[in-house]
Design a protein around this motif. Structure first.
Motif, PDB file in Angstrom:
ATOM      1  N   LEU A 200      -5.626   8.905   6.755  1.00 22.14           N
ATOM      2  CA  LEU A 200      -4.856   8.549   5.564  1.00 22.14           C
ATOM      3  C   LEU A 200      -5.770   8.130   4.426  1.00 22.14           C
ATOM      4  CD1 LEU A 200      -2.290   6.219   7.366  1.00 22.14           C
ATOM      5  CD2 LEU A 200      -1.768   8.511   6.513  1.00 22.14           C
ATOM      6  N   GLN A 201      -5.361   8.462   3.209  1.00 27.74           N
ATOM      7  CA  GLN A 201      -5.937   7.852   2.016  1.00 27.74           C
ATOM      8  C   GLN A 201      -5.000   6.715   1.621  1.00 27.74           C
ATOM      9  OE1 GLN A 201      -5.925  11.564  -0.118  1.00 27.74           O
ATOM     10  NE2 GLN A 201      -8.160  11.669  -0.152  1.00 27.74           N
ATOM     11  N   VAL A 202      -5.571   5.522   1.433  1.00 28.15           N
ATOM     12  CA  VAL A 202      -4.777   4.312   1.218  1.00 28.15           C
ATOM     13  C   VAL A 202      -5.042   3.772  -0.184  1.00 28.15           C
ATOM     14  CG1 VAL A 202      -4.215   2.023   2.114  1.00 28.15           C
ATOM     15  CG2 VAL A 202      -5.041   3.808   3.676  1.00 28.15           C
ATOM     16  N   PHE A 203      -3.948   3.403  -0.885  1.00 26.38           N
ATOM     17  CA  PHE A 203      -4.033   2.883  -2.250  1.00 26.38           C
ATOM     18  C   PHE A 203      -3.221   1.594  -2.312  1.00 26.38           C
ATOM     19  CE2 PHE A 203      -4.008   7.462  -2.038  1.00 26.38           C
ATOM     20  CZ  PHE A 203      -5.082   7.854  -2.833  1.00 26.38           C
TER      21      PHE A 203
ATOM     22  N   GLU B 183       0.834  -1.195   0.000  1.00 20.50           N
ATOM     23  CA  GLU B 183       0.000   0.000   0.000  1.00 20.50           C
ATOM     24  C   GLU B 183       0.873   1.252   0.000  1.00 20.50           C
ATOM     25  OE1 GLU B 183      -3.753  -1.516   2.781  1.00 20.50           O
ATOM     26  OE2 GLU B 183      -1.929  -0.743   3.725  1.00 20.50           O
ATOM     27  N   MET B 184       0.401   2.293  -0.683  1.00 29.07           N
ATOM     28  CA  MET B 184       0.981   3.616  -0.528  1.00 29.07           C
ATOM     29  C   MET B 184      -0.078   4.520   0.087  1.00 29.07           C
ATOM     30  SD  MET B 184       1.129   5.452  -4.310  1.00 29.07           S
ATOM     31  CE  MET B 184       1.303   7.103  -3.612  1.00 29.07           C
ATOM     32  N   PHE B 185       0.350   5.677   0.592  1.00 28.00           N
ATOM     33  CA  PHE B 185      -0.530   6.509   1.400  1.00 28.00           C
ATOM     34  C   PHE B 185      -0.432   7.975   1.001  1.00 28.00           C
ATOM     35  CE2 PHE B 185       1.072   2.897   3.722  1.00 28.00           C
ATOM     36  CZ  PHE B 185      -0.050   2.335   4.312  1.00 28.00           C
ATOM     37  N   ARG B 186      -1.536   8.683   1.201  1.00 29.14           N
ATOM     38  CA  ARG B 186      -1.557  10.150   1.116  1.00 29.14           C
ATOM     39  C   ARG B 186      -2.149  10.658   2.423  1.00 29.14           C
ATOM     40  NH1 ARG B 186      -4.987  14.422  -0.603  1.00 29.14           N
ATOM     41  NH2 ARG B 186      -3.780  16.172  -1.462  1.00 29.14           N
TER      42      ARG B 186
END
Length: 234
Positions: free
Chosen positions: A101-104, A46-49
């Motif tokens: 967090l926004q998680v992708f 996962e990456m995060f914003r």
């Protein structure tokens, strides 16, 4: 007026349409203060914003010493390299305070890259910016005096978390002297001595653990002096 983005916000390299598609694909996750987002050496899918709060990124050495690499502010994206290359996490990410967090996950990122080729360029630019900062910190740790490194980190933190007041620039995210020491790679006692020196010069004010940058231009000059010395040494 041009929109101001966080230093590591991938949206600055995406068109409006692709930026909206990116945000629409996010899942929301909330992590309490001091909660772990991911740990060094674990698998990363996962990456995060960061939407709100602040995140600390750190590296733990084999001898147990910790280096506080970066503090992320709202808008910053992180955790990207493991999603792109499939390698283990190179750092630990922890909520410095409660965060949203926004998680992708990797599947989402792969779909966005396939459907919107400009995502590939944006990811490259994001990773490059992370690498440039890491390289600069490594060079500073090797070549700069502690006072220059501390001045640079205070300037960096103020850029993301500075709040103007009657005295100067207060830091909305409070850092202890131990955390500052971890950021510049030295002992807490050394940071204490340097901060007292900065206070004597009128560059900072310290009260009850709060650091106020009372003369940001002079701190910037000190940080730039370290960079000039690195260029001369190189």
């Amino acid at each position: 007026m041009a929109k101001r983005y966080a230093l590591f916000d991938i949206l600055q390299w995406l068109s409006d349409d692709v930026g909206r598609a990116f945000l629409a694909a996010a899942r929301v996750r909330r992590v309490p203060a001091r909660g772990t987002i991911y740990e060094q050496s674990e698998e990363g899918n996962e990456m995060f914003r960061l939407v709100s709060g602040s995140v600390r990124l750190s590296v733990m050495g084999d001898d147990g010493r910790e280096l506080l690499y970066q503090l992320f502010a709202p808008g910053d994206c992180f955790g990207t390299s493991s999603v792109v290359d499939g390698e283990p996490r190179p750092q630990t990410a922890e909520a410095f305070e409660a965060v949203e967090l926004q998680v992708f996950d990797r599947t989402v990122i792969d779909r966005l890259r396939r459907d919107h080729p400009e995502m590939n360029d944006a990811l490259l630019k994001l990773l490059s910016r992370h690498m440039r900062l890491l390289s600069d910190y490594f060079a500073g740790a090797t070549l700069d005096e502690v006072s220059f490194r501390l001045a640079q980190r205070l300037v960096d933190v103020a850029d993301s978390f500075g709040v103007p007041n009657d005295e100067g620039i207060a830091l909305s995210t409070r850092l202890s002297q131990s955390e500052l020491a971890s950021m510049v790679g030295t002992a807490r006692q050394t940071v204490n001595r340097m901060l007292q020196n900065f206070q004597d010069k009128g560059w900072v004010s310290i009260r009850g653990g709060e650091i106020i940058l009372t003369n940001l231009p002079e701190l910037q000059i000190a940080a730039q002096q370290g960079a000039r010395l690195r260029d001369f040494t190189a």
